[in-house]
Motif scaffolding. Structure first.
Motif, short mmCIF file in Angstrom:
data_model
loop_
_atom_site.label_atom_id
_atom_site.label_comp_id
_atom_site.label_asym_id
_atom_site.label_seq_id
_atom_site.Cartn_x
_atom_site.Cartn_y
_atom_site.Cartn_z
N HIS A 32 -13.96 -1.01 -0.96
CA HIS A 32 -13.46 -1.54 -2.22
C HIS A 32 -14.46 -2.47 -2.90
N ALA A 78 1.32 4.01 -2.95
CA ALA A 78 0.99 5.42 -2.67
C ALA A 78 2.13 6.34 -3.05
N PHE A 84 0.84 -1.20 0.00
CA PHE A 84 0.00 0.00 0.00
C PHE A 84 0.87 1.25 0.00
N TYR A 123 -6.40 9.16 -0.51
CA TYR A 123 -7.05 7.87 -0.31
C TYR A 123 -8.14 7.97 0.76
N GLY A 127 -7.16 -1.79 1.71
CA GLY A 127 -7.97 -0.79 2.39
C GLY A 127 -9.25 -1.36 2.95
N PHE A 148 -7.16 4.10 -6.67
CA PHE A 148 -7.53 3.59 -5.35
C PHE A 148 -8.52 2.43 -5.46
N PHE A 169 -3.61 -1.01 -3.51
CA PHE A 169 -4.54 -0.34 -2.59
C PHE A 169 -5.66 -1.27 -2.12
N SER A 190 -0.96 11.17 -1.65
CA SER A 190 -1.88 10.09 -2.05
C SER A 190 -2.52 9.41 -0.84
#
Length: 240
Positions: A74, A12, A8, A219, A70, A61, A67, A215
């Motif tokens: 998602h 980023a 991640f 995010y 997260g 994202f 990513f 970023s």
């Protein structure tokens, strides 16, 4: 878990460079202007011109494998004919080429959707500056600031809709984004605080913020906005 966190952070950091290039008008005003707040007309126009770059970041994202560690925002909505296609293939660890593809495909829609909120924010900001200079009407300035904040939220959430949906007119997206911003007001407050802190960080310490934190802050903005928009997105997908 540590491997996912490392992926991640690495994704980023790589996305930061692409985001700076894609949002160069806004970054240039924040970094080069002596007092960016006083240059608010140019700042709002630069933010509008940077809308395709922000939409491409939101696509990263959602789609980029780095990513995927997260939260539950998602949820994949690309299986329906109403959902926008994914810009990153499964297992694609690159950033530059998929980001450029997302930027190109989202360019026109992101500018059209963000035009009305940006225009209203510009008019309200000019009016607020005039009201602040008067003796009797300056009490209306807080209300104008609230209205400008709603326009900003409408702009950002509207870009989430542009990223997620392959259909819908700009007017439908603007209305839906405004409803989501007001209904999920607690998430909207967090989004505004993060955007304000990010802008202040770019103004005062541009190099470390743009290289490391940009970023990550975006995010969090995307996660809040997508969580606010998920009920409308699900309803749209189910109707198709």
């Amino acid at each position: 878990m540590w491997l996912q966190i490392g992926d991640f952070v690495f994704a980023a950091i790589r996305l930061n460079l692409a985001a700076v290039i894609a949002c160069l008008p806004l970054v240039a005003i924040l970094v080069l202007a002596i007092e960016p707040v006083r240059a608010f007309p140019t700042l709002i126009v630069a933010a509008w011109l940077s809308s395709p770059g922000l939409a491409a970041c939101f696509a990263a994202f959602r789609d980029a494998p780095g990513f995927s560690a997260g939260p539950g925002c998602h949820e994949d909505l690309s299986g329906s004919t109403a959902g926008a296609a994914r810009f990153w293939a499964s297992g694609d660890v690159s950033i530059a080429r998929p980001f450029a593809r997302a930027y190109r495909r989202l360019f026109a829609r992101s500018l059209s959707v963000s035009a009305l909120p940006a225009g209203l924010a510009l008019l309200l900001a000019v009016d607020a500056a005039w009201l602040a200079s008067t003796d009797t009407l300056h009490a209306l300035v807080p209300a104008m600031i609230v209205a400008i904040s709603i326009c900003m939220l409408d702009w950002v959430i509207g870009l989430v809709f542009v990223t997620e949906l392959a259909m819908g007119s700009w007017w439908q997206i603007v209305k839906a984004a405004a409803v989501c911003a007001v209904r999920k007001w607690y998430l909207s407050i967090v989004t505004l605080v993060v955007l304000a802190l990010l802008a202040a960080g770019v103004v005062h310490s541009p190099l470390p913020v743009l290289a490391i934190a940009a970023s990550l802050a975006l995010y969090l903005v995307w996660a809040n906005c997508r969580w606010s928009a998920l009920p409308v997105l699900r309803a749209t997908i189910e109707r198709r």
